[in-house]
Design a protein around this motif. Sequence first.
Motif, PDB file in Angstrom:
ATOM      1  N   ALA A  59      73.567  85.767  30.267  1.00  0.00           N
ATOM      2  CA  ALA A  59      73.559  85.292  28.871  1.00  0.00           C
ATOM      3  C   ALA A  59      72.577  86.551  28.476  1.00  0.00           C
ATOM      4  CB  ALA A  59      72.920  83.867  28.508  1.00  0.00           C
ATOM      5  N   ASN A 117      76.321  83.311  21.700  1.00  0.00           N
ATOM      6  CA  ASN A 117      75.561  84.345  22.757  1.00  0.00           C
ATOM      7  C   ASN A 117      75.105  83.550  23.900  1.00  0.00           C
ATOM      8  OD1 ASN A 117      76.054  86.420  20.866  1.00  0.00           O
ATOM      9  ND2 ASN A 117      74.320  85.601  19.550  1.00  0.00           N
ATOM     10  N   THR A 118      75.667  82.636  24.519  1.00  0.00           N
ATOM     11  CA  THR A 118      75.360  82.253  25.626  1.00  0.00           C
ATOM     12  C   THR A 118      76.610  82.118  26.690  1.00  0.00           C
ATOM     13  OG1 THR A 118      73.828  80.437  26.769  1.00  0.00           O
ATOM     14  CG2 THR A 118      75.552  79.677  25.399  1.00  0.00           C
ATOM     15  N   THR A 119      76.245  81.592  27.692  1.00  0.00           N
ATOM     16  CA  THR A 119      77.309  81.092  28.761  1.00  0.00           C
ATOM     17  C   THR A 119      76.940  80.111  29.922  1.00  0.00           C
ATOM     18  OG1 THR A 119      78.820  82.214  30.264  1.00  0.00           O
ATOM     19  CG2 THR A 119      76.690  83.179  30.398  1.00  0.00           C
ATOM     20  N   ARG A 145      70.834  78.145  26.641  1.00  0.00           N
ATOM     21  CA  ARG A 145      72.225  77.859  26.564  1.00  0.00           C
ATOM     22  C   ARG A 145      72.182  76.510  25.536  1.00  0.00           C
ATOM     23  NH1 ARG A 145      71.075  81.436  30.556  1.00  0.00           N
ATOM     24  NH2 ARG A 145      72.945  81.916  31.628  1.00  0.00           N
TER      25      ARG A 145
END
Length: 550
Positions: free
Chosen positions: A455, A447-449, A462
């Motif tokens: 995000a 669920n992050t980037t 993160r």
Amino acid sequence: MSVTAIAAAAALALTGCSSSGSTKSDGGSSITVFNGATGTITENFNPFSSTALQPTLGVIFESLYWFNAASDQDPVPMLATDYEWNEDGTQLTITTRDGVTWSDGEDFTAEDVAFTFNLVNETPELNTTGLSATAEATDENTAVLTFTEPSFMQEPSVLGNRGIVPEHIWKDVKDPVTEVNSKPVGTGPYKVKDFNAQSYVLEKNTSYWEKGKPEIDEVRYISLETADAASAALLAGQVDWMSSFLPGLDQILKDHDNLTYINTPAMTTSIFTCSNPDLGCTGPQTDPAVRQAIYYGIDREQLNKLAGGGFAETASPTIILPERDKKWISNPENVEAPANADAGTAAEILDAAGWVEGNDGIRAKNGERLSLSIQTVSGWSDYISLNDAMTQQLAEVGIELKPTQLSWNEWNSNQTLGQFQLSLDSIGLQPSNNPYFTYDKWYNAANTTAVGESAIAGNAARYDNDVVNAAIATARATNDEAVQAEQYGLIQEQIVKDLPYIPIYVNAMLTEFNTDRATGWPSNEDKYALPVSWKSWDNGIVLKSISPVK
């Protein structure tokens, strides 16, 4: 502006209401609700829309079950009376309630349930919960949802976070994404009577399936210019239900016997950190030792007095609510965050990590000062007070904190894109009280980037930890609470050490009521629903539980 002047302004803003703010011209019962709306109200009763007016969900449209975020209890049957998973969690069979009609008189059936979920599945823009299921009505009272993989943990979103719509109306809607739905047909206790840009009125659904409910004839939702105007309107008897932090609340209400309040803390105010250098985070906060030092360096008791008005409750480093959900915390030592600063422990942690105190008292490592920016939103007075106090507290352990105030849009954009070092925000109010939803949203690497990319699914920190990711996946694939608890214990071991989100306290959630015209509001002794006036779903439970004063 004085309270008297604010009250006068509030009275002008409430034009169209009677002097009491809640009496119908025909003598029926009525209450007025302020749910935080300011400025012009935009009409939108589309239950699939993220910008729908708040009473759309729970008051006009209902879910299959209702999940109470205020207490630990089983889901409450609404439009369904039973549900059952198959063994591997790929099929959910739902039994719908008999005797329910839509507000236009048509019968509610399992066909409506199947239609609703298929519409979501076929329209990606409506699928905000990641639903991966098709649905079929096998008879008038049975709907079967089939998933592409084990989906036990989609249960709260499916059962409790989806407004069911009438197939006979929505099958003809050309664009369910942009539909305003100005004349909504639902199964809920109220339906729309009239609407304008300053307020709208709901009237009781006389064919509501729960006999004798609701008892209040009309509910008026209003918009005001400021929270101060709302507070003054409450004191003037023009608002019956609102949720607002009022400094000195006990003193304010001392001379108003008709006013009462309840505090239902459920959101953990935390310092969000951009924690992961591998995904582009930069700054001293990427060092776990710095995050641990902040955790021990703040005095939460003092912060509660200065910023929380004394109403905040104790937080846990596991980000689980200690009062409501203590059963899920595996290590007793992690139930509560320290109440007071422990400068000695903070100093030991920083010493061991190589952060050396400089001549000005601020530590440094490899030429980098331990100086951190922390962002919050302009106008969030309690958070601004937190930053001011923490700046002084953390200076005692050699950490320089540099607060900034931004517009909500800029603050949110920075946090979503990872373009921050520290940010004040809250964690809480997930689809159910099971910790899975908090851990999946905020700690799952899926669920992050990278920094610079959005995000939006969560995990603004993160954060990426293989043990945590694996435990979340295991918990997702079972409905065995013993197995889930074991996995949450593994997660807690990691996040208490890593602290990508540093808990401060469980912030106050104050709600005020006028008891002149309605009784039966939630109380500290009976938290039958989360009573905040802005909470979808729970609004419907409260409105059908209160009674007019005779």
